[in-house]
Design an enzyme around this catalytic site. Structure first.
Site, mmCIF file in Angstrom:
data_model
loop_
_atom_site.group_PDB
_atom_site.id
_atom_site.type_symbol
_atom_site.label_atom_id
_atom_site.label_comp_id
_atom_site.label_asym_id
_atom_site.label_seq_id
_atom_site.Cartn_x
_atom_site.Cartn_y
_atom_site.Cartn_z
ATOM 1 N N GLU A 176 18.657 -60.546 69.201
ATOM 2 C CA GLU A 176 17.450 -60.336 68.345
ATOM 3 C C GLU A 176 17.910 -61.147 67.030
ATOM 4 O OE1 GLU A 176 17.522 -55.970 67.828
ATOM 5 O OE2 GLU A 176 17.514 -55.743 69.908
ATOM 6 N N LEU A 234 29.359 -62.488 77.294
ATOM 7 C CA LEU A 234 29.633 -62.793 76.021
ATOM 8 C C LEU A 234 30.175 -61.750 75.178
ATOM 9 C CD1 LEU A 234 25.207 -63.440 75.955
ATOM 10 C CD2 LEU A 234 27.193 -65.221 75.526
ATOM 11 N N CYS A 283 22.474 -53.166 73.998
ATOM 12 C CA CYS A 283 22.775 -53.788 75.177
ATOM 13 C C CYS A 283 24.385 -54.173 75.739
ATOM 14 C CB CYS A 283 21.858 -54.934 75.446
ATOM 15 S SG CYS A 283 20.217 -54.684 75.575
ATOM 16 N N PHE A 284 25.221 -54.754 74.936
ATOM 17 C CA PHE A 284 26.365 -55.161 75.443
ATOM 18 C C PHE A 284 27.060 -53.721 76.062
ATOM 19 C CE2 PHE A 284 27.161 -59.236 72.944
ATOM 20 C CZ PHE A 284 26.253 -59.906 73.803
ATOM 21 N N LYS A 346 23.434 -56.670 63.356
ATOM 22 C CA LYS A 346 23.523 -58.422 63.083
ATOM 23 C C LYS A 346 22.585 -58.524 62.162
ATOM 24 C CE LYS A 346 22.151 -61.200 66.148
ATOM 25 N NZ LYS A 346 21.418 -61.990 67.303
ATOM 26 N N ARG A 459 32.741 -59.621 58.152
ATOM 27 C CA ARG A 459 32.218 -60.556 58.663
ATOM 28 C C ARG A 459 32.733 -62.245 58.056
ATOM 29 N NH1 ARG A 459 28.664 -59.511 63.042
ATOM 30 N NH2 ARG A 459 27.863 -57.490 62.818
HETATM 31 P P1 NAD Z 1 12.928 -50.509 73.405
HETATM 32 O O1 NAD Z 1 13.418 -49.074 73.266
HETATM 33 O O2 NAD Z 1 12.997 -51.278 72.082
HETATM 34 O O3 NAD Z 1 11.502 -50.265 74.057
HETATM 35 C C1 NAD Z 1 11.215 -49.840 75.308
HETATM 36 C C2 NAD Z 1 9.941 -49.081 74.843
HETATM 37 O O4 NAD Z 1 9.309 -48.569 76.195
HETATM 38 C C3 NAD Z 1 9.550 -47.860 73.934
HETATM 39 O O5 NAD Z 1 8.791 -48.228 72.990
HETATM 40 C C4 NAD Z 1 9.232 -46.759 74.940
HETATM 41 O O6 NAD Z 1 8.426 -45.964 74.121
HETATM 42 C C5 NAD Z 1 8.484 -47.650 75.977
HETATM 43 N N1 NAD Z 1 8.506 -46.917 77.096
HETATM 44 C C6 NAD Z 1 9.385 -46.050 77.871
HETATM 45 N N2 NAD Z 1 9.011 -45.403 79.030
HETATM 46 C C7 NAD Z 1 7.568 -45.734 79.267
HETATM 47 C C8 NAD Z 1 6.469 -45.779 79.793
HETATM 48 N N3 NAD Z 1 6.712 -44.932 81.034
HETATM 49 N N4 NAD Z 1 5.208 -45.910 79.467
HETATM 50 C C9 NAD Z 1 5.149 -46.737 78.433
HETATM 51 N N5 NAD Z 1 6.198 -47.021 77.680
HETATM 52 C C10 NAD Z 1 7.119 -46.545 78.001
HETATM 53 O O7 NAD Z 1 13.739 -51.137 74.271
HETATM 54 P P2 NAD Z 1 14.031 -52.898 74.293
HETATM 55 O O8 NAD Z 1 15.290 -53.206 73.224
HETATM 56 O O9 NAD Z 1 13.053 -53.484 74.153
HETATM 57 O O10 NAD Z 1 14.701 -53.400 75.845
HETATM 58 C C11 NAD Z 1 14.006 -52.795 76.943
HETATM 59 C C12 NAD Z 1 14.904 -53.502 77.861
HETATM 60 O O11 NAD Z 1 15.125 -54.799 77.857
HETATM 61 C C13 NAD Z 1 16.178 -52.585 78.149
HETATM 62 O O12 NAD Z 1 16.364 -52.872 79.585
HETATM 63 C C14 NAD Z 1 17.190 -53.744 77.407
HETATM 64 O O13 NAD Z 1 18.496 -53.676 78.294
HETATM 65 C C15 NAD Z 1 16.623 -55.083 78.101
HETATM 66 N N6 NAD Z 1 16.702 -56.137 76.923
HETATM 67 C C16 NAD Z 1 17.050 -55.870 75.653
HETATM 68 C C17 NAD Z 1 17.182 -56.948 74.746
HETATM 69 C C18 NAD Z 1 16.954 -56.652 73.311
HETATM 70 O O14 NAD Z 1 17.587 -57.586 72.487
HETATM 71 N N7 NAD Z 1 16.674 -55.494 72.619
HETATM 72 C C19 NAD Z 1 17.453 -58.285 75.363
HETATM 73 C C20 NAD Z 1 17.180 -58.288 76.597
HETATM 74 C C21 NAD Z 1 16.967 -57.409 77.519
HETATM 75 C C1 UGA Z 2 22.743 -60.071 73.338
HETATM 76 C C2 UGA Z 2 22.647 -61.224 74.043
HETATM 77 O O1 UGA Z 2 22.911 -62.281 73.013
HETATM 78 C C3 UGA Z 2 21.409 -61.972 74.728
HETATM 79 O O2 UGA Z 2 21.302 -63.140 75.494
HETATM 80 C C4 UGA Z 2 20.833 -60.708 75.582
HETATM 81 O O3 UGA Z 2 19.605 -60.945 75.929
HETATM 82 C C5 UGA Z 2 20.766 -59.240 74.575
HETATM 83 O O4 UGA Z 2 22.135 -58.987 74.214
HETATM 84 C C6 UGA Z 2 20.456 -58.403 75.554
HETATM 85 O O5 UGA Z 2 20.614 -57.973 76.518
HETATM 86 O O6 UGA Z 2 20.277 -57.384 74.966
HETATM 87 P P1 UGA Z 2 22.063 -59.173 70.892
HETATM 88 O O7 UGA Z 2 22.679 -58.128 71.109
HETATM 89 O O8 UGA Z 2 20.431 -59.138 70.468
HETATM 90 O O9 UGA Z 2 21.654 -60.246 72.348
HETATM 91 O O10 UGA Z 2 22.455 -60.193 69.803
HETATM 92 P P2 UGA Z 2 23.904 -60.841 69.873
HETATM 93 O O11 UGA Z 2 23.870 -62.011 68.918
HETATM 94 O O12 UGA Z 2 24.271 -61.352 71.223
HETATM 95 O O13 UGA Z 2 24.855 -60.149 69.330
HETATM 96 C C7 UGA Z 2 25.595 -58.810 69.701
HETATM 97 C C8 UGA Z 2 26.446 -58.530 68.913
HETATM 98 O O14 UGA Z 2 27.760 -59.366 68.796
HETATM 99 C C9 UGA Z 2 26.223 -58.490 67.286
HETATM 100 O O15 UGA Z 2 27.002 -57.042 66.771
HETATM 101 C C10 UGA Z 2 26.819 -59.555 66.756
HETATM 102 O O16 UGA Z 2 27.276 -59.318 65.509
HETATM 103 C C11 UGA Z 2 28.163 -59.594 67.606
HETATM 104 N N1 UGA Z 2 28.826 -60.954 67.593
HETATM 105 C C12 UGA Z 2 28.097 -61.971 68.027
HETATM 106 C C13 UGA Z 2 30.021 -61.094 67.161
HETATM 107 O O17 UGA Z 2 30.736 -60.136 66.444
HETATM 108 N N2 UGA Z 2 30.545 -62.503 67.164
HETATM 109 C C14 UGA Z 2 29.995 -63.585 67.470
HETATM 110 O O18 UGA Z 2 30.362 -64.568 67.773
HETATM 111 C C15 UGA Z 2 28.721 -63.182 68.316
#
Ligand code: NAD
Ligand code: UGA
Length: 482
Positions: A176, A234, A283-284, A346, A459
């Site tokens: 993000e 990570l 996620c982490f 972040k 930070r």
């Molecule tokens: P999110 O909560 O922002 O979005 C999920 C959406 O799915 C919600 O808007 C919810 O209403 C919808 N939803 C749930 N069940 C549903 C259904 N049956 N039909 C229609 N809509 C439905 O979640 P996110 O952050 O986008 O994460 C989604 C997945 O991706 C998770 O598994 C997460 O671990 C993974 N992921 C997230 C990130 C990230 O940066 N947020 C990065 C990589 C992977």
């Molecule tokens: C993380 C991974 O970087 C993505 O590759 C992955 O797709 C995602 O999780 C996911 O699966 O959701 P995100 O959580 O969005 O992405 O952001 P990061 O940049 O990884 O930061 C995660 C947290 O670690 C934040 O709180 C950030 O401030 C912290 N961070 C990051 C540190 O404290 N130090 C660093 O050097 C880097």
């Protein structure tokens, strides 16, 4: 027969992953119709808002991508059934949070939303459909999805022909705050699957803008597990550097100098070595706990414990910052005013899920502090929800009621800018590395505080010398220099 020429995509889940990912696919593949669907009507309404500043996800550059594709071949809709029915390929991009009840509570991923999607696809799809796991899932989830899809389904709209499905794993690696850059120029695209034609159908989409050598094709199980492992690695680096930050503070070293010295070793690398208030984000923690759960399930308790320690260290880093604030403020923060600058987990995101600010604020509220919070992209309602949920309430309606309970220990308020947040404060804690906090004018801010006053820079983004010159005390994470 699976077609390798995809014309219509449906993505279930219009969240932080589904929205930006599909926006980029639509932008790069104008000949594919992309429908992003969600149960949440408000979210879909916000994705369709003509005012692009109201998109539900804040990501630099997202508004431009949406502006180019929306209405052309990118559509946000609550019409789930029809979107699935028209799709050759369905992405499942729904939330997979940690289970809060039942078997595996506190560790395993809650797959109820993924299962619901699989059932809906089984019911609504027509003909041959490729189902893509975009959500982060426990290894072997594809088995569950396949078994739901494999119960015989006939397409009643198409002379009762038997429907067929292929399941692929295509985890998302975007972070993000840099989602658009990550999606437009990914380090790699990972596709796990058994059917070569299904894998190539998905690869062909990415090939519109990603070079073939960056597209890794693996088994389903390697792909699912690689995603959990990547996040665990990570996060492990952050816990490692945060553990060293405490040692730096105790010994007179500076964690940034240590990080720079170790990061120049090409085997270690310089990224992900920023010490801070601990990792947040949705996620982490969830993915490491899930990995640990899988390890125990497969009879590997030592491996589970190894990864659990990454999360324990992270919790400790957050707790130690709150304790340190209390200790520096003469052992009590009761009725003292503390400004928190930054509530997002972040910079460059409006996401607050698992933000370190939540636990740090909660600990200080319990100590009786009065907290003023400012974040450039997070509003009052969202902070209220986070702090209430931190009280371990599963139900939001209950969670909202706990605001009063929280206030009986201490009080918090939302502020619209830095000046109102810090006026009269005994201390400032910088918890998010927003650009705005890197160039604060300390000379003009210092007189607004109650002295002796402290800046806790978790930070290490603010100008340390300027803070000292302005007559303020400073603590910087990992900085042991006097
Ligand atoms: P999110 O909560 O922002 O979005 C999920 C959406 O799915 C919600 O808007 C919810 O209403 C919808 N939803 C749930 N069940 C549903 C259904 N049956 N039909 C229609 N809509 C439905 O979640 P996110 O952050 O986008 O994460 C989604 C997945 O991706 C998770 O598994 C997460 O671990 C993974 N992921 C997230 C990130 C990230 O940066 N947020 C990065 C990589 C992977
Ligand atoms: C993380 C991974 O970087 C993505 O590759 C992955 O797709 C995602 O999780 C996911 O699966 O959701 P995100 O959580 O969005 O992405 O952001 P990061 O940049 O990884 O930061 C995660 C947290 O670690 C934040 O709180 C950030 O401030 C912290 N961070 C990051 C540190 O404290 N130090 C660093 O050097 C880097």
């Amino acid at each position: 027969m699976i077609s390798t020429d995809i014309k219509n995509i449906c993505c279930i889940g219009a969240g932080y992953v589904g929205g930006p990912t599909m926006a980029v696919i639509a932008d790069r593949c104008p000949s594919i119709q992309v429908n992003v669907v969600d149960l949440n009507e408000n979210r879909i309404k916000d994705w369709n808002d003509s005012d692009l500043s109201k998109l539900p996800v804040y990501e630099p550059g997202l508004d431009d991508v949406v502006a180019r594709a929306r209405g052309r071949n990118l559509h946000f809709t609550t019409n789930i059934e029809e979107s699935i029915a028209n799709a050759d390929m369905v992405f499942i991009s729904v939330n997979t949070p940690t289970k809060i009840k039942g078997v595996g509570a506190g560790q395993a991923s809650d797959l109820r939303w993924v299962e619901a999607c699989a059932r809906q696809v089984a019911q609504c799809s027509r003909g041959n459909t490729i189902v893509v796991e975009k959500s982060t899932l426990p290894v072997r989830t594809a088995e569950v999805i396949k078994s739901i899809l494999s119960s015989p389904q006939r397409d009643n709209r198409n002379s009762g022909e038997l429907k067929t499905f292929e399941v692929l794993s295509n985890p998302e690696f975007l972070a993000e705050g840099t989602a658009i850059v990550d999606l437009e120029n990914p380090d790699r695209i990972l596709i796990g699957g058994e059917s070569e034609s299904a894998v190539e159908a998905l690869a062909n989409i990415y090939l519109q803008w990603v070079p073939n050598e960056k597209i890794l094709r693996t088994s389903l199980w390697s792909s699912e597990l690689a995603k959990l492992t990547a996040n665990a690695f990570l996060a492990q680096r952050i816990s490692s550097i945060n553990s060293v930050s405490a040692l730096c503070e105790a010994t007179g070293a500076d964690v940034r100098e240590v990080a720079n010295a170790i990061g120049t070793d090409s085997r270690i690398g310089s990224k992900f070595l920023d010490s801070g208030p601990g990792f947040g984000g949705s996620c982490f923690k969830k993915d490491i706990l899930n990995l640990a759960y899988l390890c125990r399930y497969f009879g590997l308790p030592e491996v589970a414990e190894y990864w659990e320690n990454v999360v324990k260290l992270n919790n400790w880093q957050q707790a130690r910052i709150a304790q340190l604030v209390v200790q520096k403020l003469f052992g009590t923060v009761a009725t003292k005013k503390i400004a928190i600058l930054g509530f997002a987990f972040k910079a460059d995101t409006n996401d607050t899920r698992e933000s370190p600010a939540i636990m740090i604020a909660k600990d200080l509220l319990e100590e009786g502090a009065e907290i003023a919070i400012y974040d450039p992209k997070v509003n009052n309602e969202q902070i209220k929800k986070c702090l209430a949920l931190a009280e371990n309430k599963e139900d939001l309606s209950q969670a909202y009621k706990t605001q009063d309970a929280m206030n009986s220990e201490g009080k918090w308020s939302y502020k619209n800018d830095v000046v109102s947040a810090i006026s009269g404060a005994d201390a400032i804690i910088i918890l998010t590395e927003w650009n705005e906090f890197k160039s604060l004018n300390w000379e003009s801010l210092a007189p607004l505080m109650r002295h002796p006053a402290w800046v806790f820079d978790a930070r290490a983004v603010a100008d340390k010398t300027a803070i000292r010159c302005a007559g303020l005390n400073i603590w910087r994470v990992g900085d042991g220099s006097k």
